[in-house]
Motif scaffolding. Structure first.
Motif, PDB file in Angstrom:
ATOM      1  N   ARG A 137      38.238 -38.761 -23.120  1.00 36.73           N
ATOM      2  CA  ARG A 137      37.989 -39.287 -21.773  1.00 36.73           C
ATOM      3  C   ARG A 137      37.146 -40.557 -21.818  1.00 36.73           C
ATOM      4  O   ARG A 137      37.267 -41.420 -20.939  1.00 36.73           O
ATOM      5  CB  ARG A 137      37.306 -38.226 -20.908  1.00 36.73           C
ATOM      6  CG  ARG A 137      38.181 -37.018 -20.615  1.00 36.73           C
ATOM      7  CD  ARG A 137      37.535 -36.133 -19.558  1.00 36.73           C
ATOM      8  NE  ARG A 137      36.234 -35.630 -20.003  1.00 36.73           N
ATOM      9  CZ  ARG A 137      35.349 -35.055 -19.184  1.00 36.73           C
ATOM     10  NH1 ARG A 137      35.598 -34.929 -17.891  1.00 36.73           N
ATOM     11  NH2 ARG A 137      34.199 -34.611 -19.671  1.00 36.73           N
ATOM     12  N   PRO A 143      32.905 -37.683 -17.893  1.00 33.35           N
ATOM     13  CA  PRO A 143      32.870 -37.846 -19.354  1.00 33.35           C
ATOM     14  C   PRO A 143      31.445 -37.908 -19.891  1.00 33.35           C
ATOM     15  O   PRO A 143      30.544 -38.456 -19.248  1.00 33.35           O
ATOM     16  CB  PRO A 143      33.617 -39.164 -19.572  1.00 33.35           C
ATOM     17  CG  PRO A 143      34.562 -39.237 -18.420  1.00 33.35           C
ATOM     18  CD  PRO A 143      33.809 -38.662 -17.255  1.00 33.35           C
ATOM     19  N   ASP A 192      32.538 -36.312 -25.268  1.00 30.76           N
ATOM     20  CA  ASP A 192      33.757 -37.113 -25.344  1.00 30.76           C
ATOM     21  C   ASP A 192      33.585 -38.342 -26.230  1.00 30.76           C
ATOM     22  O   ASP A 192      34.503 -39.145 -26.375  1.00 30.76           O
ATOM     23  CB  ASP A 192      34.176 -37.557 -23.941  1.00 30.76           C
ATOM     24  CG  ASP A 192      34.423 -36.377 -23.021  1.00 30.76           C
ATOM     25  OD1 ASP A 192      35.447 -35.706 -23.199  1.00 30.76           O
ATOM     26  OD2 ASP A 192      33.579 -36.121 -22.145  1.00 30.76           O
TER      27      ASP A 192
END
Length: 328
Positions: free
Chosen positions: A6, A174, A196
């Motif tokens: 992400r 994220p 992420d």
């Protein structure tokens, strides 16, 4: 191997690796090198004396890379507050689309200005509760800073092994893992814990492109994971710095019962830290350093560092971990 997360999708970068926003160190030479290597480089707004100087630095960085890079804006109490509206105008006017923020709740005024210009905001937090508050107020990503980090780790003393998954359990935007990360093992661990991507500061200081004195880079190599000190604990403004004579003096003075910040202000002045990074006199002031020093053993280029991190991550994920799998 390419890792798509992400964070890579949000920021438009090749690898889920972000350079931390480090005052004095966050200049075009380093930021462009990180971005050119597939990560996200970071200029630091308060490194520059004015919004006009920041605009010049942005233009210089844009001449050095065609890839995305960000600008850090930190909001902390100061006798002479920066002109934040002018800083945001300079960033937006130059076409920058990503800003990292950090600091006190007063940063919300900066967020309002950034939201109005549709700029993506990554906010650095040291606790889950602050991450959730930031998410509610519209930041687009959170960088969660564990106790191992350089700079200000907060007052909760929660290391990344607990803080990262605790944040991942609750934060929906994220998530970047920050603090004590320096290699492919740290990247894979952060991803396994629910992040992420990763944010690295000290590791990028120990690179060829970092514009700091070789003596400081050598200190990162010579120190191990014990080579830091925590300052200002009694003032509830904890800061992790490299261990040197000045930092030891600050700890000693503040351990006295009636001591105050005024007793050490001359030792920790920002001007002395800036001069240290320039002249290489390691006992001239204090300098930021994380526990990641124990994982730093060379001074590569940013491209070599990021390529190595990604190759090591590939080996860990595709070979070492895969070899442990057994299916009945």
């Amino acid at each position: 191997m390419a890792l798509t997360t992400r964070i890579t999708e949000l920021l438009g970068i090749e690898h889920p690796i972000v350079q931390g926003g480090m005052q004095i160190v966050g200049v075009p030479e380093l930021a462009s090198a990180v971005s050119n290597a597939g990560g996200l480089g970071m200029l630091t707004a308060l490194t520059f004396p004015s919004a006009a100087a920041l605009r010049d630095a942005i233009e210089r960085c844009q001449a050095m890379t065609a890839k995305p890079f960000a600008v850090n804006i930190s909001v902390f109490p100061t006798m002479n507050p920066p002109d934040y509206p002018a800083i945001v105008d300079a960033i937006a006017g130059a076409g920058i689309t990503i800003v990292e923020t950090a600091g006190t709740p007063a940063v919300r005024e900066v967020w309002d200005m950034l939201h109005a210009r549709r700029i993506t905001i990554i906010h650095k937090c040291t606790s889950v509760r602050h991450a959730l508050s930031s998410e509610r107020l519209g930041v687009h990503a959170v960088s969660i800073d564990g106790f191992e980090c350089a700079g200000h780790p907060g007052e909760d003393d929660i290391p990344g092994l607990v803080l990262i998954p605790a944040a991942a359990d609750k934060v929906k935007v994220p998530l970047l893992a920050s603090g004590g990360i320096a290699d492919g093992r740290g990247l894979v661990a952060a991803l396994a814990l629910g992040a992420d991507g990763v944010n690295m500061g000290t590791r990028f200081c120990a690179t060829q492109e970092a514009q700091i004195h070789p003596n400081v880079k050598r200190a990162y190599l010579d120190n191990d994971e014990r080579g830091t000190l925590l300052l200002f604990r009694k003032l509830n403004n904890t800061a992790r710095v490299g261990r040197n004579r000045v930092a030891e003096d600050v700890v000693r003075v503040l351990n006295q019962p009636d001591s105050t910040f005024a007793d050490v202000a001359h030792l920790v002045a920002g001007a002395r830290g800036r001069e240290l990074l320039s002249n290489g006199d390691l006992d001239h002031g204090v300098y930021w350093a994380s526990m990641a020093q124990g994982l730093i053993h060379d001074l590569p280029t940013c491209r070599d560092l990021i390529d190595r991190i990604m190759a090591d991550a590939d080996t860990i994920i595709a070979r070492r971990l895969a070899a442990m799998m057994a299916y009945g």
